[in-house]
Scaffold this active site. Structure first.
Site, PDB file in Angstrom:
ATOM      1  CG  ASP A  11      70.159  44.856  86.738  1.00 46.83           C
ATOM      2  OD1 ASP A  11      68.933  45.011  86.707  1.00 46.83           O
ATOM      3  OD2 ASP A  11      70.772  44.156  85.907  1.00 46.83           O
ATOM      4  CG  ASP A 106      69.873  40.622  86.461  1.00 49.80           C
ATOM      5  OD1 ASP A 106      68.706  40.938  86.781  1.00 49.80           O
ATOM      6  OD2 ASP A 106      70.521  41.211  85.593  1.00 49.80           O
ATOM      7  CD  GLU A 107      66.115  44.519  89.195  1.00 47.37           C
ATOM      8  OE1 GLU A 107      65.550  45.573  89.464  1.00 47.37           O
ATOM      9  OE2 GLU A 107      65.695  43.723  88.351  1.00 47.37           O
TER      10      GLU A 107
END
Ligand code: TTP
Ligand code: MG
Length: 444
Positions: A11, A106-107
């Site tokens: 993340d 973002d993960e």
């Protein structure tokens, strides 16, 4: 739970804000808040410097303005810049293993067991991950990420949160129960504020406390399925596989209004706009939808969703609009709405149709998962010609920069980019013919 730590969760740290600090050198090390900058905007994220003052995701921007010191930058999101960096990071992760499940912009989870990692000892994983994090920084112009590796998705995700930002936590197989024990029950997926509060009334605050409770007691308090789930989670029992996501699971759009809207005609107009947008994206995905959902938020922030499912999945605008109107008609809008949202889910590829109709074009590929939670305040996009704070611009004489602020017929621009030192500001008339909007800057 596997017999070796082979699931990775990554993340990125303060993602939107970190991209802003990369592209705007004068903001590095300073409090930055990204989100809706209008009177009713909501914070998408805050840099770690701004978090020190209490700014947080999903907080009204007006509240963040009260909390943060003067000099804090409040910027509108630049989604295309974030997407570009996200793609680079996902590409690096795919080099570890093709089994990648992107959970949001973002993960992602990666199943290392399917990749070229063959030594799952903690020191070997650590050095491979140090290399990965160095590559992420190198290839994205300095973004940092936090990584967790464990024997399950649960442990990997918890690991990535433990030492954020720039964290790297590897939980070896066999260590799970011990690692979980001292942590707050809130780290467990599915333990929200309500469950946590309920547990607290029984003296349960840490996972260790939860581990000591019997399943029977948990079931009698929380019911059969939640009670069992809590017990399983406390002992890190999680066998969820890493699933390669090829298709969006849902598509949605929402609009936050500058003032609460009660007028049925205005709401219908907004609804049509949202339905058109969602149906357009559905078409681009090459999908039909089975379920329609409407979301309304009142002035007091109470939020309701209502869904309707059809037997026959559809991509037809008129059919979808009719369903959306039925759902809105059933909602209470008398006191006005602060937000209206519309989404579709239960998506099916309409590949069959395509084959029936002699269409020999390649089947559409879905490249980005729909991340509804991360679509903030899309209303900003409605005024594409205004000078939103943070927007990329180009001036014929002064070069590339970004909008520092605007008002009263003037716009102030800071002329700098990811590879320059902090630059000067200059003010222009908003209709200066030499000033125009620009693409996000290249960071390499
Ligand atoms: P997160 O990973 O939840 O947050 P973050 O990357 O900003 O910070 P952290 O270091 O704690 O990971 O979300 C990723 C991005 O998604 C975030 O930068 C902005 C966006 N986002 C929203 O727009 N709204 C939200 O409510 C959240 C939680 C995130
Ligand atoms: Mg993040």
């Amino acid at each position: 739970m596997r017999s070796r730590p082979s699931i990775l969760h990554l993340d990125l740290d303060a993602f939107f804000a970190a991209v802003e600090q990369r592209d705007k050198p004068s903001l590095r090390g300073k409090p930055v808040v990204v989100g809706g900058t209008g009177g009713r905007g909501v914070v998408a994220t805050a840099s770690y410097e701004a978090r020190k003052f209490g700014a947080r995701s999903a907080m009204p921007t007006s509240q963040a303005r009260r909390l943060c010191p003067s000099g804090t930058a409040f910027l509108s999101p630049r989604f295309s810049a974030y997407q570009a960096s996200s793609r680079v990071v996902m590409g690096l992760l795919r080099e570890l293993s093709p089994t990648l499940e992107q959970v949001s912009v973002d993960e992602a989870y990666v199943d290392l067991a399917d990749g070229d990692v063959d030594d799952f000892s903690v020191p070997a994983l650590r050095s491979r991950m140090e290399r990965l994090l160095a590559q992420v920084a190198q290839e994205t112009g300095g973004l940092t990420a936090s990584v967790g590796i464990g024997s399950s998705k649960q442990m990997a995700k918890i690991g990535s949160e433990l030492e954020k930002p720039s964290g790297l936590v590897i939980v070896d197989a066999g260590q799970e129960v011990e690692v979980l024990a001292p942590l707050s029950v809130r780290v467990l997926g599915g333990v929200g504020p309500v469950t946590a509060e309920r547990l607290r009334t029984f003296g349960v605050e840490t996972v260790a406390h939860l581990q000591r409770m019997s399943v029977t007691d948990l079931v009698s308090i929380f019911g059969d399925s939640h009670g069992h789930a809590l017990h399983e989670m406390a002992f890190a029992r999680d066998d969820r596989p890493v699933v390669v996501e090829r298709e969006a699971k849902s598509i949605s759009a929402e609009e936050t209004f500058a003032v609460d809207i009660a007028d049925a005609r205005v709401l219908d107009r907004e609804l049509v706009r949202l339905v058109e947008r969602v149906t357009g994206r559905l078409a681009k995905n090459g999908s039909f939808a089975r379920t329609l959902t409407i979301k309304v938020r009142h002035g007091d922030f109470s939020t309701f969703t209502r869904s309707e499912s059809t037997l026959h999945p559809t991509g037809d605008l008129a059919t979808i609009l009719a369903g959306a109107r039925r759902l809105l008609a059933a909602a209470d809008t008398a006191a006005g709405l602060r937000l209206l949202g519309f989404g579709v889910s239960g998506l099916l590829p309409h590949a069959q149709e395509r084959m029936l109709f002699d269409d020999d074009q390649p089947l559409p590929q879905v490249s980005e998962p729909a991340v509804t939670a991360h679509e903030v305040d899309e209303g900003w996009g409605r005024h594409p010609t205004s000078w939103m704070p943070g927007a990329d611009v180009h001036h014929a004489e002064h070069g590339a920069g970004w909008v520092w602020g605007s008002g009263l017929g003037r716009v102030t621009v800071r002329f700098e980019g990811p590879n320059t030192p902090p630059g000067p500001v200059r003010t222009f008339a908003t209709d200066d013919p030499l000033l125009e909007h620009a693409e996000p800057p290249q960071w390499r």
